[in-house]
Design a protein around this motif. Structure first.
Motif, mmCIF file in Angstrom:
data_model
loop_
_atom_site.group_PDB
_atom_site.id
_atom_site.type_symbol
_atom_site.label_atom_id
_atom_site.label_comp_id
_atom_site.label_asym_id
_atom_site.label_seq_id
_atom_site.Cartn_x
_atom_site.Cartn_y
_atom_site.Cartn_z
ATOM 1 N N VAL A 166 45.375 33.428 40.072
ATOM 2 C CA VAL A 166 44.725 34.581 39.436
ATOM 3 C C VAL A 166 43.273 34.262 39.062
ATOM 4 O O VAL A 166 42.398 35.136 39.121
ATOM 5 C CB VAL A 166 45.520 35.020 38.181
ATOM 6 C CG1 VAL A 166 44.857 36.204 37.520
ATOM 7 C CG2 VAL A 166 46.944 35.361 38.565
ATOM 8 N N GLY A 167 43.011 33.000 38.721
ATOM 9 C CA GLY A 167 41.658 32.609 38.320
ATOM 10 C C GLY A 167 40.634 32.933 39.387
ATOM 11 O O GLY A 167 39.611 33.572 39.117
ATOM 12 N N GLU A 168 40.936 32.540 40.615
ATOM 13 C CA GLU A 168 39.987 32.792 41.710
ATOM 14 C C GLU A 168 39.856 34.276 41.979
ATOM 15 O O GLU A 168 38.770 34.760 42.293
ATOM 16 C CB GLU A 168 40.461 32.080 42.980
ATOM 17 C CG GLU A 168 40.346 30.561 42.882
ATOM 18 C CD GLU A 168 41.410 29.861 43.707
ATOM 19 O OE1 GLU A 168 41.387 30.026 44.941
ATOM 20 O OE2 GLU A 168 42.268 29.176 43.116
ATOM 21 N N VAL A 169 40.971 34.994 41.875
ATOM 22 C CA VAL A 169 40.924 36.438 42.109
ATOM 23 C C VAL A 169 39.994 37.072 41.082
ATOM 24 O O VAL A 169 39.140 37.894 41.406
ATOM 25 C CB VAL A 169 42.332 37.059 42.027
ATOM 26 C CG1 VAL A 169 42.243 38.573 42.105
ATOM 27 C CG2 VAL A 169 43.213 36.516 43.131
ATOM 28 N N ARG A 170 40.138 36.645 39.806
ATOM 29 C CA ARG A 170 39.296 37.223 38.760
ATOM 30 C C ARG A 170 37.832 36.901 39.049
ATOM 31 O O ARG A 170 36.965 37.776 38.921
ATOM 32 C CB ARG A 170 39.732 36.684 37.402
ATOM 33 C CG ARG A 170 39.008 37.376 36.244
ATOM 34 C CD ARG A 170 39.643 37.089 34.901
ATOM 35 N NE ARG A 170 40.915 37.756 34.732
ATOM 36 C CZ ARG A 170 42.038 37.136 34.354
ATOM 37 N NH1 ARG A 170 42.035 35.832 34.122
ATOM 38 N NH2 ARG A 170 43.151 37.819 34.200
ATOM 39 N N GLY A 171 37.581 35.659 39.494
ATOM 40 C CA GLY A 171 36.214 35.260 39.823
ATOM 41 C C GLY A 171 35.629 36.159 40.900
ATOM 42 O O GLY A 171 34.500 36.655 40.778
ATOM 43 N N ALA A 172 36.427 36.408 41.953
ATOM 44 C CA ALA A 172 35.940 37.231 43.057
ATOM 45 C C ALA A 172 35.682 38.656 42.587
ATOM 46 O O ALA A 172 34.682 39.280 42.956
ATOM 47 C CB ALA A 172 36.955 37.225 44.196
ATOM 48 N N LEU A 173 36.583 39.172 41.722
ATOM 49 C CA LEU A 173 36.402 40.546 41.241
ATOM 50 C C LEU A 173 35.165 40.630 40.336
ATOM 51 O O LEU A 173 34.469 41.645 40.309
ATOM 52 C CB LEU A 173 37.655 41.026 40.501
ATOM 53 C CG LEU A 173 38.855 41.353 41.403
ATOM 54 C CD1 LEU A 173 40.091 41.669 40.568
ATOM 55 C CD2 LEU A 173 38.534 42.531 42.319
ATOM 56 N N GLU A 174 34.880 39.563 39.591
ATOM 57 C CA GLU A 174 33.665 39.544 38.781
ATOM 58 C C GLU A 174 32.435 39.587 39.674
ATOM 59 O O GLU A 174 31.479 40.318 39.415
ATOM 60 C CB GLU A 174 33.634 38.282 37.908
ATOM 61 C CG GLU A 174 34.120 38.556 36.503
ATOM 62 C CD GLU A 174 34.547 37.281 35.781
ATOM 63 O OE1 GLU A 174 34.058 36.181 36.140
ATOM 64 O OE2 GLU A 174 35.396 37.385 34.870
ATOM 65 N N ARG A 175 32.487 38.825 40.744
ATOM 66 C CA ARG A 175 31.364 38.770 41.674
ATOM 67 C C ARG A 175 31.069 40.162 42.248
ATOM 68 O O ARG A 175 29.914 40.514 42.446
ATOM 69 C CB ARG A 175 31.740 37.809 42.821
ATOM 70 C CG ARG A 175 30.695 37.598 43.857
ATOM 71 C CD ARG A 175 29.672 36.566 43.362
ATOM 72 N NE ARG A 175 28.705 36.203 44.393
ATOM 73 C CZ ARG A 175 27.673 36.969 44.738
ATOM 74 N NH1 ARG A 175 27.473 38.110 44.144
ATOM 75 N NH2 ARG A 175 26.832 36.562 45.673
ATOM 76 N N VAL A 176 32.133 40.961 42.515
ATOM 77 C CA VAL A 176 31.895 42.289 43.076
ATOM 78 C C VAL A 176 31.796 43.349 41.982
ATOM 79 O O VAL A 176 31.673 44.533 42.282
ATOM 80 C CB VAL A 176 32.990 42.698 44.091
ATOM 81 C CG1 VAL A 176 33.047 41.710 45.232
ATOM 82 C CG2 VAL A 176 34.348 42.817 43.410
ATOM 83 N N GLY A 177 31.906 42.928 40.719
ATOM 84 C CA GLY A 177 31.606 43.835 39.623
ATOM 85 C C GLY A 177 32.757 44.677 39.109
ATOM 86 O O GLY A 177 32.522 45.660 38.402
ATOM 87 N N ILE A 178 33.998 44.363 39.432
ATOM 88 C CA ILE A 178 35.105 45.160 38.861
ATOM 89 C C ILE A 178 36.217 44.255 38.317
ATOM 90 O O ILE A 178 37.391 44.402 38.681
ATOM 91 C CB ILE A 178 35.704 46.158 39.886
ATOM 92 C CG1 ILE A 178 35.951 45.461 41.242
ATOM 93 C CG2 ILE A 178 34.828 47.372 40.075
ATOM 94 C CD1 ILE A 178 36.811 46.277 42.189
ATOM 95 N N PRO A 179 35.886 43.296 37.423
ATOM 96 C CA PRO A 179 36.918 42.366 36.922
ATOM 97 C C PRO A 179 38.037 43.084 36.186
ATOM 98 O O PRO A 179 39.155 42.592 36.141
ATOM 99 C CB PRO A 179 36.134 41.444 35.984
ATOM 100 C CG PRO A 179 34.926 42.217 35.590
ATOM 101 C CD PRO A 179 34.589 43.078 36.768
ATOM 102 N N GLU A 180 37.734 44.281 35.623
ATOM 103 C CA GLU A 180 38.744 44.946 34.793
ATOM 104 C C GLU A 180 39.856 45.567 35.634
ATOM 105 O O GLU A 180 40.875 45.999 35.102
ATOM 106 C CB GLU A 180 38.069 46.012 33.907
ATOM 107 C CG GLU A 180 37.614 47.281 34.640
ATOM 108 C CD GLU A 180 36.326 47.096 35.434
ATOM 109 O OE1 GLU A 180 35.785 45.970 35.464
ATOM 110 O OE2 GLU A 180 35.849 48.091 36.043
ATOM 111 N N LYS A 181 39.700 45.592 36.955
ATOM 112 C CA LYS A 181 40.686 46.276 37.789
ATOM 113 C C LYS A 181 41.790 45.346 38.301
ATOM 114 O O LYS A 181 42.619 45.747 39.113
ATOM 115 C CB LYS A 181 40.004 46.921 39.004
ATOM 116 C CG LYS A 181 39.040 48.029 38.628
ATOM 117 C CD LYS A 181 39.786 49.201 38.016
ATOM 118 C CE LYS A 181 38.846 50.343 37.699
ATOM 119 N NZ LYS A 181 39.511 51.405 36.951
ATOM 120 N N LEU A 182 41.783 44.111 37.826
ATOM 121 C CA LEU A 182 42.733 43.108 38.336
ATOM 122 C C LEU A 182 44.165 43.638 38.453
ATOM 123 O O LEU A 182 44.829 43.453 39.469
ATOM 124 C CB LEU A 182 42.717 41.875 37.411
ATOM 125 C CG LEU A 182 43.579 40.712 37.861
ATOM 126 C CD1 LEU A 182 42.905 39.922 38.965
ATOM 127 C CD2 LEU A 182 43.915 39.796 36.694
#
Lengths: 260, 298, 553
Positions: free
Chosen positions: A134-150
């Motif tokens: 999940v850590g890497e997924v969150r990192g990637a979502l942060e990079r694309v600007g939608i971390p809250e949608k995990l």
């Protein structure tokens, strides 16, 4: 014809030689020659039906050439044994116009889908119950600007958000090349610009090769270092944006006589 | 939620463990019996406890009754040795004896010695009563239904007597029906669906006595000569499995059921019998011959 | 011509996908017309074949007997001992149905993946693609066998190998149902949009993982609702339990039917109706929750998961399933013995011409049955479907229609056959009516659910434009529902072929009657031949159905 026009000299990633594709006798591509080296950022343009999607599908091996050969990372994907082909494909991330996410799954699983090739089946299956990495997924979502949608269900996202998830999916895949087939055709111009910016940034930051087919010529000329133009299944020109004139573009999109 | 799932998983594992390991090899060997009665089968098939308890008490070994509905299933289970003793009809008994050579007919009901079938016809058909087997030729060209495919009184013997009268399986108007049971045969002939049908005479007599037959619509036209029908058949290996002399003791237990004793009377009623009497293999020679000629025994 | 259209005309299915929903091509329209004409010819021929009857078609005087049966519905047997018997029979029935369904779903999941086009063909080229096509054809062929053979016959086969043990009934329900589930599931997978799957393959994901992540989640809802349907079928088909002496509702019903004890028959029927209705309600509650996007944390769905697990454990405990018989010493020896008995296939008393004639009768009966069922079910599916925001009057219509469908399918085909024979002349027609009315109940349920699952947006869009209701119905609802209706109809046609085995009472002849005779004579080698003909018919129906569906796509 091909040339090493692009600035970055590097390893040859894709080599298309004399490739043609016919579907039941209808020509989609013919006589294509193209070389793409590591680190390049290439835009593929051309009118509808010119063969842009087929070219992208040739590069990731989802379509086999009827004539000529295509190698990706030194491997002929259409003819290689399944296992070898799979290994090579893990190095190539593809993004599609319709995002090609699974609407019923949560975002975290759709992002993880990018690296399933590296996971054994049991890990993939367990991850559907309790998401792994999940850590890497969150990192990637942060990079694309939608971390809250995990944890959101993918079907609840907007078009722009979905394309960001598709980009995050490619990010966790950590490929050597990113292919994008009309990634912004379903988005409005502002969102589309943001997604292209994101892709070129990632490509620049990580040194990943980027090949994108685009409808939007301005976008192609403004943000890429090499433009490949297709018309009726043939490569019309292949040059840096600076060398493309407005006449070239007019010719490219002029009405095509109905082909055979 | 998670905790309850864990609990369920544990329960599942323990149940499966018993399912795989169970098998229970150490249980004492029981005598497994069954029956496929064709008159009021629901009585015996639902109240068989009385019989198995009575036999357990007399024999001193556990007796288990398995309620089966299907003729083929009971013969198959008997052949495998899953059933030790079965109350078979005449035809199925012959078939079972052929598949398990050496099987012993132990006992029959008093009524089985002189069993008969009746032919019944709808009044609308205008068929007159006939006096002898040859008279059955009248049935040719009519619509006709048997009972169940494997029934001796509802199929085998009627087909035999029809054959004697020159009425073959293709001599009816249209293919013959198989109503599935004696009562269904009565109902279908009453309704006029079939002009003629054949069934167990005992069932017919009982329904007449009970007044459930509409005699304005259906009537008996012929009563067949007698033949042997139901009997208890035992596997030859019972003595080896359950101790020498078991076969004899089971036979004595059956023959010893007394109509005067209320418990025994109840059991005999379930079978529609006054008593069980001795029998011998030769009693079924006729049935076997008929079955052979009709291709029901290979 | 646009790029998408050009692709659709041809090969890689994964690219054809890009054009899903595009205009049908001229060739597919022609194929659809051809199939339509062929089916029409078959139907007309069946009507002609059925028009022969022994005696007048209808006998009004028989209605009093039907009346006796229906009248008994008002006074079912209610003595305590019998009710206890039925209650315990109901528990047994549910227990076996649960285990049979679990087995069939597991088999169906595996078999469904292995018999899907997408598994064998998607993302493959040249040699691998040709190998895939061969593998696909082989698995499809193998799966016809368990589907074509009625569960009662499976029960007899397992009985002769495994003996009187609960596992026989579980296998006899689970294996044929598993093969049917596999077929349906394969079609679900093949009809699920494939882009996400090919995208996963393009990034080097192994096929099984790709399937799990991309096709399964989309097909899951349908599989779930199909699982409930299968469970209901298993409850009704638990007549097999009589083969191993396990009792059950089917067994009690058959016993009471033998003596035509209608009050008792009705008590058993009410138990079946209650169980069917409960399954129906449970299924729609779960589907409604899932449609609104609820996950495992939802009260209904989470509760259903727990309830399902409890049912499985409880069922295992109740039937005392003994798996050790599978590895018992003589099992394989017995399998060999059966094969020896049955080989080589013979004819017994039958002739080739006789078998051919019987096959034609079976086809005629099944065709008429499915026509009756299809017409009735299509008409009832719309009133039976519960939409959003129902008025009380509409609710009443939904409940009455659903209840009617449940009653139709709760009465087993042999009961229907008897009732129709009371008022009709023997022959193909009463058999077709019996199977048709029963199948109507089953098809009605499937179609009702598919109407409920339709995408409502096109209808709402039309209504928003002020289009009158009947027009919306003709232009938005019917075209969307029709392909699924046809698919269900074709699927049930195949089942009907198999079911003709159980209506021998109608005196029509047919393969079922031939088979029953051969089994009554223990003539296994002849029975194998007859089963072979039934398998062949099933394969033909399967091929026809595949052709029709392809032409409609």
């Amino acid at each position: 014809m091909t040339s090493g026009l692009s600035g970055t000299a590097g390893e040859l990633l894709f080599a298309v030689r004399g490739a043609g594709v016919r579907y039941d006798g209808v020509v989609a591509l013919e006589g294509c020659d193209l070389e793409i080296t590591a680190g390049e950022r290439v835009a593929v343009i051309g009118p509808s039906g010119a063969g842009k999607s087929t070219l992208i599908a040739l590069l990731n091996g989802m379509v086999a050439p009827t004539d000529g050969t295509v190698t990706a990372l030194g491997c002929d994907l259409a003819r290689a044994p399944a296992r070898t082909a799979r290994k090579v494909r893990r190095q190539i991330g593809t993004i599609y116009q319709h995002f090609d996410l699974v609407e019923e799954l949560r975002v975290v699983h759709n992002v993880n889908a990018g690296r399933l090739g590296a996971w054994p089946f049991w890990r993939a299956a367990l991850s559907l119950v309790r998401p792994s990495g999940v850590g890497e997924v969150r990192g990637a979502l942060e990079r694309v600007g939608i971390p809250e949608k995990l944890d959101a269900r993918t079907s609840t996202l907007s078009g722009g958000q979905k394309q960001r998830v598709a980009v995050a999916k490619v990010l966790v895949q950590q490929p050597r090349a990113i292919l994008a087939d009309e990634p912004i055709a379903s988005l409005d111009p502002r969102l589309g610009g943001e997604v292209i910016d994101l892709l070129t940034e990632i490509s620049a930051d990580l040194g990943t090769t980027l090949v994108t087919s685009l409808h939007d010529v301005t976008m192609a000329l403004g943000r890429f270092e090499r433009v490949v133009a297709l018309r009726a299944g043939r490569i019309e020109f292949d040059r840096p944006p600076g060398a493309v004139s407005s006449g070239d573009i007019e010719d490219l999109y002029a009405a095509v006589e109905p082909a055979s | 939620m998670r905790r309850s799932l864990v609990a369920i998983a544990l329960a599942l594992v323990s149940v499966l463990a018993t399912a795989c390991g169970g098998g229970g090899g150490d249980q004492p060997r029981e005598l497994v019996i069954s029956a496929i009665p064709d008159q009021d089968p629901q009585k015996l098939q639902r109240l068989y406890g009385a019989l198995s308890e009575r036999l357990t008490r007399t024999l001193g070994i556990p007796v288990r009754y398995v309620p089966l509905t299907d003729y083929a299933a009971s013969v198959t289970a008997y052949r495998r040795g899953d059933l030790d003793m079965v109350f078979f009809g005449g035809l199925t008994g012959v078939q079972a004896r052929q598949q398990v050579p050496g099987s012993v007919p132990l006992a029959q009901r008093d009524v089985d010695e002189r069993f008969r079938s009746v032919f019944v016809a709808s009044t609308a058909s205008g068929l007159p009563a006939v006096t002898d087997v040859a008279g059955l030729r009248e049935v040719g060209g009519r619509t006709f239904t048997f009972g169940s495919e494997s029934s001796t009184s509802g199929r085998l013997m009627p087909q035999y007597f029809l054959d004697q009268a020159g009425v073959g399986p293709n001599s009816f108007r249209g293919p013959s029906g198989f109503s599935g049971s004696h009562d269904a045969t009565i109902a279908l002939v009453t309704a006029g669906a079939y002009e003629v049908g054949a069934l167990n005479a005992t069932v017919w007599d009982q329904r007449l006595a009970a007044g459930t037959v509409d005699l304005t619509k259906v009537r008996e036209i012929f009563r067949t000569p007698t033949y042997h029908d139901y009997h208890w058949l035992a596997r030859p290996d019972i003595d080896d499995e359950l101790g020498a002399g078991t076969t004899g003791r089971v036979r004595d237990a059956l023959l010893g059921l007394q109509a005067g004793d209320p418990v025994d009377k109840n059991i005999l009623d379930l079978f529609g019998a006054g008593s069980f009497i001795a029998t011998q293999p030769a009693n079924y020679d006729q049935v076997e011959q008929v079955a052979r000629s009709l291709g029901l025994v290979q | 011509m646009t790029e998408t259209l050009r692709r659709q005309a041809s090969e890689p299915v994964e690219l054809r996908e890009a054009a899903s929903g595009a205009v049908p091509t001229a060739s597919s329209r022609r194929a659809a017309r051809l199939w339509g004409a062929a089916l029409l010819v078959v139907v007309v021929a069946s009507v002609v074949a059925a028009s022969w009857t022994a005696g007048p078609l209808l006998r009004p005087e028989g209605f009093s007997l039907v009346g006796n049966f229906l009248g008994a519905a008002l006074r079912p047997a209610t003595d305590v001992a019998f009710l206890q018997l039925i209650a315990s029979a109901a528990v047994t029935t549910v227990a076996y149905a649960v285990l049979g369904t679990v087995l069939s779903l597991v088999l169906g999941l595996v078999g469904g993946v292995l018999s899907s086009e997408v598994w064998w063909l998607a993302g493959r080229h040249e040699r691998a693609r040709r190998r895939g096509a061969a593998g696909w054809a082989m698995v499809r062929g193998v799966l016809v066998l368990p589907r074509a053979i009625h569960e009662v016959i499976w029960g007899l086969i397992f009985l002769s190998v495994l003996g009187l043990t609960p596992l026989v009934a579980v296998l006899a329900i689970g294996i044929p149902f598993g093969a049917v589930t596999a077929k349906v599931f394969a079609e679900l997978l093949d009809e699920t949009p494939r882009r996400a799957y090919t995208a996963a393959l393009a990034s080097g994901t192994p096929r099984l993982t790709a399937l799990l992540y991309t096709l399964m989640p989309a097909a899951w809802s349908d599989l779930l609702s199909y699982g409930f349907y299968r469970f209901e079928c298993a409850i009704r088909s638990a007549a097999i339990l009589g083969l191993i002496g396990a009792g059950g509702l089917g067994f009690q019903l058959a016993l009471s039917l033998q003596t035509l004890n209608y009050p008792e028959v009705w008590t058993a029927l009410y138990a079946l109706i209650l169980l069917s209705a409960a399954t129906d309600l449970w299924s729609s509650a779960v589907r409604r929750r899932r449609a609104s996007g609820a996950g495992a944390s939802d009260r209904v769905i989470g509760g259903s998961l727990v309830a399902g697990a409890v049912l499985v454990v409880g069922a295992l405990w109740w039937v005392q399933l003994d798996l050790a018989v599978l590895v018992a010493g003589d099992t394989w020896q017995l399998v060999l013995q059966i094969l020896e008995d049955a080989w080589p296939p013979g004819l017994g008393g039958a002739t080739v011409l006789g078998l051919l004639q019987a096959a034609l009768i079976t086809v005629a009966m099944s065709v008429l049955a499915i026509v009756i069922a299809f017409a009735g079910a299509s008409a009832l599916a719309f009133p039976g479907a519960a939409g959003t925001a129902l008025s009380p009057g509409r609710w009443l219509v939904v409940l009455v229609t659903r209840g009617f469908l449940i009653v139709l399918r709760a009465l087993p085909p042999p009961v229907w056959a008897l009732l129709f024979l009371f008022v009709m002349a023997p022959g193909v027609l009463p058999g077709a009516m019996a199977l048709g009315v029963y199948t109507l109940g089953v098809l009605g349920r499937l179609m009702t659910e598919s109407v409920e699952n339709l995408d409502r947006r096109p209808q709402e869009a039309m209504r928003a434009h002020g289009v009158p209701r009947p027009t919306v119905f003709c232009y938005a609802v019917v075209p969307a529902a029709a392909p699924r209706f046809v698919a269900f109809g074709l699927y049930r046609w195949e089942v009907t072929i198999r079911e003709t085995v159980v209506v021998g009472v109608v005196g029509a002849g047919g393969l079922g009657l031939v088979l029953n005779q051969q089994l009554a004579a223990f003539d296994y080698s002849a029975a194998v031949t007859t089963l072979g003909v039934i398998v062949l018919l099933t394969a033909m129906v399967d091929a026809t159905s595949a052709g029709v569906r392809r032409s409609l796509r």
